[in-house]
Motif scaffolding. Structure first.
Motif, PDB file in Angstrom:
ATOM      1  N   SER A  66       0.757  -1.219  -0.066  1.00 15.84           N
ATOM      2  CA  SER A  66      -0.154  -0.076  -0.018  1.00 15.84           C
ATOM      3  C   SER A  66       0.954   1.512  -0.125  1.00 15.84           C
ATOM      4  O   SER A  66       1.794   1.323   0.591  1.00 15.84           O
ATOM      5  CB  SER A  66      -0.991  -0.026   1.239  1.00 15.84           C
ATOM      6  N   LYS A  67       0.471   2.069  -0.612  1.00 17.51           N
ATOM      7  CA  LYS A  67       1.152   3.458  -0.738  1.00 17.51           C
ATOM      8  C   LYS A  67       0.063   4.582  -0.341  1.00 17.51           C
ATOM      9  O   LYS A  67      -0.887   4.651  -1.025  1.00 17.51           O
ATOM     10  CB  LYS A  67       1.871   3.735  -2.208  1.00 17.51           C
ATOM     11  N   LEU A  68       0.468   5.576   0.240  1.00 14.69           N
ATOM     12  CA  LEU A  68      -0.490   6.894   0.339  1.00 14.69           C
ATOM     13  C   LEU A  68       0.131   8.138  -0.401  1.00 14.69           C
ATOM     14  O   LEU A  68       1.050   8.501  -0.106  1.00 14.69           O
ATOM     15  CB  LEU A  68      -0.487   7.053   1.954  1.00 14.69           C
ATOM     16  N   GLY A  69      -0.562   8.461  -1.259  1.00 16.38           N
ATOM     17  CA  GLY A  69      -0.084   9.907  -1.988  1.00 16.38           C
ATOM     18  C   GLY A  69      -0.794  11.027  -1.500  1.00 16.38           C
ATOM     19  O   GLY A  69      -2.128  11.190  -1.157  1.00 16.38           O
ATOM     20  N   LEU A  70       0.052  12.172  -1.458  1.00 14.63           N
ATOM     21  CA  LEU A  70      -0.617  13.484  -0.800  1.00 14.63           C
ATOM     22  C   LEU A  70      -0.105  14.528  -1.580  1.00 14.63           C
ATOM     23  O   LEU A  70       1.055  14.395  -2.299  1.00 14.63           O
ATOM     24  CB  LEU A  70       0.236  13.672   0.561  1.00 14.63           C
ATOM     25  N   ASP A  71      -1.240  15.496  -1.767  1.00 19.01           N
ATOM     26  CA  ASP A  71      -1.066  16.595  -2.533  1.00 19.01           C
ATOM     27  C   ASP A  71      -1.196  17.912  -1.756  1.00 19.01           C
ATOM     28  O   ASP A  71      -2.540  18.174  -1.202  1.00 19.01           O
ATOM     29  CB  ASP A  71      -1.974  16.699  -3.743  1.00 19.01           C
ATOM     30  N   LEU A  72      -0.049  18.419  -1.108  1.00 17.34           N
ATOM     31  CA  LEU A  72      -0.337  19.551  -0.098  1.00 17.34           C
ATOM     32  C   LEU A  72      -0.771  20.838  -0.804  1.00 17.34           C
ATOM     33  O   LEU A  72       0.082  21.181  -1.504  1.00 17.34           O
ATOM     34  CB  LEU A  72       0.838  19.554   0.662  1.00 17.34           C
ATOM     35  N   VAL A 101      -3.108   0.570  -3.886  1.00 18.00           N
ATOM     36  CA  VAL A 101      -2.848  -0.932  -3.445  1.00 18.00           C
ATOM     37  C   VAL A 101      -2.828  -1.795  -4.706  1.00 18.00           C
ATOM     38  O   VAL A 101      -3.613  -1.971  -5.346  1.00 18.00           O
ATOM     39  CB  VAL A 101      -4.007  -1.505  -2.439  1.00 18.00           C
ATOM     40  N   GLY A 102      -1.564  -2.124  -4.601  1.00 18.07           N
ATOM     41  CA  GLY A 102      -1.189  -3.080  -5.934  1.00 18.07           C
ATOM     42  C   GLY A 102      -1.325  -2.400  -7.309  1.00 18.07           C
ATOM     43  O   GLY A 102      -1.832  -2.974  -8.308  1.00 18.07           O
ATOM     44  N   GLY A 103      -1.019  -1.021  -7.193  1.00 12.80           N
ATOM     45  CA  GLY A 103      -1.304  -0.302  -8.553  1.00 12.80           C
ATOM     46  C   GLY A 103      -2.497   0.431  -8.778  1.00 12.80           C
ATOM     47  O   GLY A 103      -2.638   0.880  -9.657  1.00 12.80           O
ATOM     48  N   LYS A 104      -3.584   0.147  -7.919  1.00 12.87           N
ATOM     49  CA  LYS A 104      -4.780   0.607  -8.094  1.00 12.87           C
ATOM     50  C   LYS A 104      -5.114   1.575  -6.903  1.00 12.87           C
ATOM     51  O   LYS A 104      -4.800   1.283  -5.705  1.00 12.87           O
ATOM     52  CB  LYS A 104      -5.970  -0.319  -8.193  1.00 12.87           C
ATOM     53  N   ILE A 105      -6.025   2.590  -7.142  1.00 12.41           N
ATOM     54  CA  ILE A 105      -6.452   3.395  -6.357  1.00 12.41           C
ATOM     55  C   ILE A 105      -7.638   3.223  -5.608  1.00 12.41           C
ATOM     56  O   ILE A 105      -8.622   2.935  -6.511  1.00 12.41           O
ATOM     57  CB  ILE A 105      -6.425   5.037  -6.838  1.00 12.41           C
ATOM     58  N   VAL A 106      -7.563   2.746  -4.244  1.00 12.04           N
ATOM     59  CA  VAL A 106      -8.672   2.063  -3.687  1.00 12.04           C
ATOM     60  C   VAL A 106      -9.470   3.113  -3.043  1.00 12.04           C
ATOM     61  O   VAL A 106     -11.009   2.924  -2.728  1.00 12.04           O
ATOM     62  CB  VAL A 106      -8.267   0.861  -2.810  1.00 12.04           C
ATOM     63  N   LYS A 107      -9.101   4.398  -2.570  1.00  9.56           N
ATOM     64  CA  LYS A 107      -9.719   5.297  -1.837  1.00  9.56           C
ATOM     65  C   LYS A 107      -9.117   6.641  -2.219  1.00  9.56           C
ATOM     66  O   LYS A 107      -7.789   6.584  -2.180  1.00  9.56           O
ATOM     67  CB  LYS A 107      -9.703   5.067  -0.381  1.00  9.56           C
TER      68      LYS A 107
END
Length: 367
Positions: free
Chosen positions: A2-8, A19-25
């Motif tokens: 899992s990775k969390l991306g942020l745009d500040l 998760v696994g290359g797909k945006i789940v939320k």
């Protein structure tokens, strides 16, 4: 994985969970911005008004100090009907007492350019007095009042940098005819008096330069019989002229910022080297070169050989006077390897090229 991306942003934070290359939320969190709305509709820093008010206070304070410094010089030479004690009460702070502007009747008349108290003339404005002092010998009090008028507005000092407001003011010098008037009459006082005041135009709207006021100061002193020859760059031989220059024209240099320089991370007892120093540029370039890795046929990271590093430094970095992209280094190394390689720096998905910015060596190249 899992990775969390942020745009500040200034008033929001955008987030997405991968998760696994797909945006789940994904979602957006908003909050009150730290900026305030400006008059033109944009956002400005909340400290801007305080900063501008502080700049105005400092300008008023420095102008006041220049006046006091000049009056001190003039009082010592009896060029103003003001004694030292009255000046001290006005200019020096003393606990338990308030500063008081001199109520000396002669001094008030002196400020109004009315010299009838010494059987002199009552001038219409200080510009007429300055013009007379440029052409004829005047009394001490008249000369002192002409100098005091100059110290109130001593012109803009050109330091080689221009902003939009400065460019507009310089353009106005030509449009309003002030530059032409100055070329004809030679000094600020004559130009403003002859071409503006006598024709019913405002003199305050013009934009004289500091050097033009300095020239008039020298001409005034010369007309009154003072030696304006210099010793060195700014030092005048005549002590009185030198003191006038220091009170009217001289500007305190900017405060040193040496105290804000941090300590070196490698030698903590020494200050950091300036980024414009050739040694720092060499260090920065080699530091970057030593981080470069390429992937071999087995997908393992490998270090560049010393020979390739030397070639990269002398043939690429030393020839760059500005920042460049890692893509240029990629082309250089691929030519050395005689085949395309993959490197340990990110590739832009849109262009398919290495987009990392690399610092050049402008000072070293210039040397």
């Amino acid at each position: 994985m899992s990775k969390l991306g942020l745009d500040l942003g200034s008033s929001s934070v955008g987030w997405a969970k991968n998760v696994g290359g797909k945006i789940v939320k994904s979602g957006v969190i908003t909050f009150n911005t730290g900026m305030s709305k400006g008059q033109s509709g944009g956002y400005v820093s909340p400290t801007r008004e305080r900063r501008e008010a502080r700049a105005k206070r400092n300008l008023i304070k420095s102008r006041k100090y220049r006046k006091w410094e000049l009056l001190k010089v003039l009082a010592e030479m009896k060029f103003v009907p003001l004694d030292e004690q009255e000046l001290q009460i006005w200019s020096k702070y003393k606990k338990g007492s308030t500063r008081r502007f001199p109520e000396n009747e002669k001094f008030l008349k002196w400020l109004a350019c009315d010299f009838t108290y010494e059987e002199g003339e009552n001038y219409k404005n200080p510009y007429v007095l300055r013009v007379k002092a440029l052409n004829h010998i005047v009394t001490k009090h008249e000369f002192g009042r002409a100098l005091y008028h100059i110290v109130q507005r001593r012109g803009y000092k050109d330091i080689g940098e221009t902003d939009k407001e400065t460019e507009n003011q310089i353009k106005r010098r030509n449009d309003d005819g002030f530059k032409k008037a100055l070329d004809i009459h030679g000094t600020v006082a004559k130009a403003l008096n002859e071409e503006f005041l006598k024709k019913g135009k405002r003199a305050r709207n013009q934009y004289p330069l500091r050097e033009e006021y300095k020239h008039e100061l020298e001409e005034l002193c010369k007309a009154q019989g003072y030696n304006i020859q210099k010793e060195g760059k700014e030092g005048y031989k005549n002590k009185f002229v030198k003191s006038l220059w220091k009170a009217i024209i001289w500007q305190q240099p900017l405060k040193t910022q040496r105290g804000n320089i941090g300590k070196c991370s490698l030698e903590p007892t020494k200050p950091r080297s300036p980024i414009s120093h050739p040694i720092f540029e060499i260090f920065r370039s080699w530091q970057f070169i030593n981080t470069i890795r390429y992937y071999d046929d087995d997908g393992e990271k490998q270090v560049l050989s010393q020979k390739i590093k030397q070639a990269l430094f002398y043939e690429k970095f030393l020839k760059k006077d500005s920042n460049f992209k890692f893509e240029e280094i990629r082309k250089f190394l691929d030519k050395r390897f005689q085949k395309a390689k993959r490197y340990n720096y990110p590739i832009d998905r849109k262009t398919g090229k290495y987009d990392t910015s690399v610092s050049g060596m402008p000072v070293c190249k210039g040397l």
